[in-house]
Design a protein around this motif. Structure first.
Motif, mmCIF file in Angstrom:
data_model
loop_
_atom_site.group_PDB
_atom_site.id
_atom_site.type_symbol
_atom_site.label_atom_id
_atom_site.label_comp_id
_atom_site.label_asym_id
_atom_site.label_seq_id
_atom_site.Cartn_x
_atom_site.Cartn_y
_atom_site.Cartn_z
ATOM 1 N N UNK A 25 -5.461 1.777 7.665
ATOM 2 C CA UNK A 25 -5.788 1.285 6.326
ATOM 3 C C UNK A 25 -5.044 2.111 5.280
ATOM 4 N N UNK A 26 -3.845 2.545 5.642
ATOM 5 C CA UNK A 26 -2.954 3.269 4.750
ATOM 6 C C UNK A 26 -1.531 2.819 5.087
ATOM 7 N N UNK A 27 -0.652 2.848 4.092
ATOM 8 C CA UNK A 27 0.698 2.365 4.295
ATOM 9 C C UNK A 27 1.598 3.400 4.943
ATOM 10 N N UNK A 28 2.567 2.926 5.725
ATOM 11 C CA UNK A 28 3.550 3.805 6.347
ATOM 12 C C UNK A 28 4.938 3.199 6.179
ATOM 13 N N UNK A 29 5.944 4.055 6.240
ATOM 14 C CA UNK A 29 7.330 3.594 6.315
ATOM 15 C C UNK A 29 7.901 3.848 7.708
ATOM 16 N N UNK A 30 7.223 4.677 8.491
ATOM 17 C CA UNK A 30 7.566 4.911 9.892
ATOM 18 C C UNK A 30 6.263 4.915 10.686
ATOM 19 N N UNK A 31 6.168 4.032 11.675
ATOM 20 C CA UNK A 31 4.957 3.981 12.489
ATOM 21 C C UNK A 31 4.915 5.224 13.379
#
Length: 392
Positions: free
Chosen positions: A191-197
C-alpha cells in the motif's frame, strides 16, 4: 468513537456506491461490514480528492463530527500523518506520509489480489490498519502479516485491530525487506508506491503467487502492477489501474535543487524556440508522465506557477547537466521552449510522446512489468516487446 449518523453518507451508502462502481465485489462485502472504515480513521484527518493527491483543510472529529463522518464515508483518500510525524497537528505538513486509502482503490487492489481460503498474505505498509483488518477478517488473522516502518503508526493500527478483536501479526520494520520469518506467502500486497519492486517481495512469495503493488517512475504517473511469480524467480504481469500512493520510505526520490543546474538564473541562456507539437500541459497527464518516466528514467520535472493558471514547466536530469523549460498559458497553441546543457531534454520528451502516439496512445492496461533477479523492464502488450529506455 463518533455515533453513527442516521443520514447518508454512511457505511451502507458508501457500500452501494462502491458496489455500483464494481470496486467492492460481493465476496468482500461481509469483510467491509465487519471492519468499518471509521474504526481505522483517527480523529484528525485531511480529506483528499477522488483520483487526486491534494489534501483539504483539517477535519477534527471533536469539533466537526458530522463533517468527519461524511468524509470517512466518502470515496476519497484521507491523509492521517505528515512528515513522518514531525508536523503541526492543526496544519498540513510538507509531505503526507500515511493515509487511509481511497475505498475504491482499497477494494480494487484486494480484488486484484484474488485471495483464496487459507492464503497467507504479506502486506507492506500498515498505515491506519484498515486494509490488513479486511484481509484478517476474510482469511483469518493468523494468515496475515503486515509491516509498517513507523513505530507510532504501527502502534495505533495495533490498537485498532484490538478494538475489533483481530490479531494479524504486526511487524515494525523496513517494508523493502518484507518479513522472511513468515514466508512463503501466497500473496504480497503493498500500500505504498515503488519504482523498483524489492526482490524480497518476490522471493518471499511462492511460485504461482501474486504480488500487487503500485509502481511508477521518478517522473510520475503510477499504476498498480499485478505480477505472477514464476518458478524461475521472476515475476511478470500487467498494470491493472492508475494509482497515487505515497512512496515506500526506502525509495523516496531526492531530486537536486534547480539552483544546482548551470545557468538557470540566466534564463534564457539556452536560446528560445517555439513549439506546437507538445503542450507542457500534456506532460502532466498521468499516462504521459508514466510513459515519459519509463523512457527517460533520469529525468524529472518541476513547475513554477505564474498568474491565471500560467506556469513554466522545467525538465531536469538527475546528472545535473541539462535542463529545459516550456511556458504554458491557457488558450495558446504554441509554447516558448528553452533548452540548456549537453542534452536537449525537450526534444527527448517530444520523441517519447511521438512514440506514444505512434503506438495508439496506450493506457495503463496495455503496459506490463517483468521483474527478474537481474532487474526490471516495462513492456507494451507482450513481455517480448519492451518499452525503449532512452539512456544517453
Amino acid at each position: 468513537m463518533v455515533a453513527r449518523n442516521p443520514q447518508e453518507p454512511g457505511p451502507e451508502g458508501l457500500a452501494s456506491e462502491l458496489l455500483g462502481k464494481g470496486a467492492l465485489t460481493p465476496d468482500w462485502l461481509p469483510a467491509y461490514r465487519a471492519v468499518p472504515r471509521h474504526v481505522f480513521v483517527p480523529g484528525l484527518l485531511w480529506p483528499g480528492t477522488a483520483g487526486g493527491n491534494r489534501q483539504g483543510a483539517l477535519v477534527d472529529r471533536d469539533t466537526a463530527p458530522e463533517q468527519w463522518w461524511e468524509k470517512v464515508y466518502s470515496d476519497i483518500p484521507l491523509t492521517t500523518h505528515w512528515d513522518d510525524g514531525a508536523h503541526a497537528r492543526a496544519e498540513k505538513g510538507r509531505s503526507p506520509t500515511s493515509s487511509n486509502s481511497m475505498p475504491t482503490m482499497v477494494f480494487a487492489m484486494l480484488d486484484a489480489l484474488a485471495v483464496e481460503p487459507g492464503n497467507r498474505v504479506l502486506e507492506v505498509g500498515t498505515g491506519t490498519g484498515w486494509n490488513a483488518a479486511l484481509l484478517a477478517h476474510r482469511l483469518g488473522a493468523e494468515n496475515v502479516v503486515t509491516v509498517e516502518v513507523d513505530p507510532a503508526v504501527a502502534a495505533e493500527a495495533q490498537r485498532r485491530f484490538g478494538d475489533l478483536g483481530l490479531t494479524p501479526l504486526s511487524v515494525v520494520g523496513d517494508g523493502v525487506e518484507g518479513h522472511e520469518p513468515g514466508a512463503p506467502y501466497d500473496r504480497v500486497i503493498a500500500t505504498c508506491g515503488v519504482s523498483h519492486v524489492p526482490r524480497s517481495w518476490i522471493e518471499q512469495c511462492r511460485p504461482g503467487g501474486l504480488v500487487v503493488a503500485p509502481w511508477g517512475p521518478a517522473y510520475g504517473g503510477q499504476a498498480v502492477a499485478r505480477l505472477r511469480v514464476g518458478e524461475d524467480g521472476a515475476a511478470s504481469g500487467t498494470f491493472v489501474r492508475a494509482s497515487a500512493f505515497m512512496r515506500l520510505r526506502d525509495q523516496r526520490n531526492a531530486f537536486p535543487p534547480t539552483s544546482a543546474y548551470p545557468d538557470t538564473g540566466q534564463w534564457p541562456a539556452g536560446g528560445v524556440r517555439r513549439t506546437s507539437f507538445l503542450s507542457p500541459d500534456a506532460l502532466g497527464g498521468w499516462h504521459h508522465m508514466f510513459t515519459l518516466g519509463i523512457q527517460l528514467p533520469d529525468v524529472f520535472c518541476r513547475v513554477s506557477w505564474g498568474s491565471r493558471g500560467a506556469y513554466r514547466l522545467w525538465l531536469l536530469d538527475m546528472g545535473v547537466t541539462s535542463w529545459a523549460t516550456a511556458d504554458y498559458e491557457h488558450g495558446r497553441s504554441a509554447y516558448d521552449v528553452v533548452q540548456h546543457g549537453p542534452r536537449r531534454l525537450w526534444d527527448e520528451a517530444e520523441e517519447v510522446m511521438a512514440w506514444w502516439r505512434e503506438h495508439g496512445g496506450p493506457r495503463f492496461e496495455r503496459f506490463g512489468l517483468t521483474v527478474t533477479p537481474l532487474g526490471q523492464r516495462v513492456w507494451l502488450d507482450h513481455p517480448d516487446n519492451p518499452v525503449p529506455v532512452r539512456v544517453p
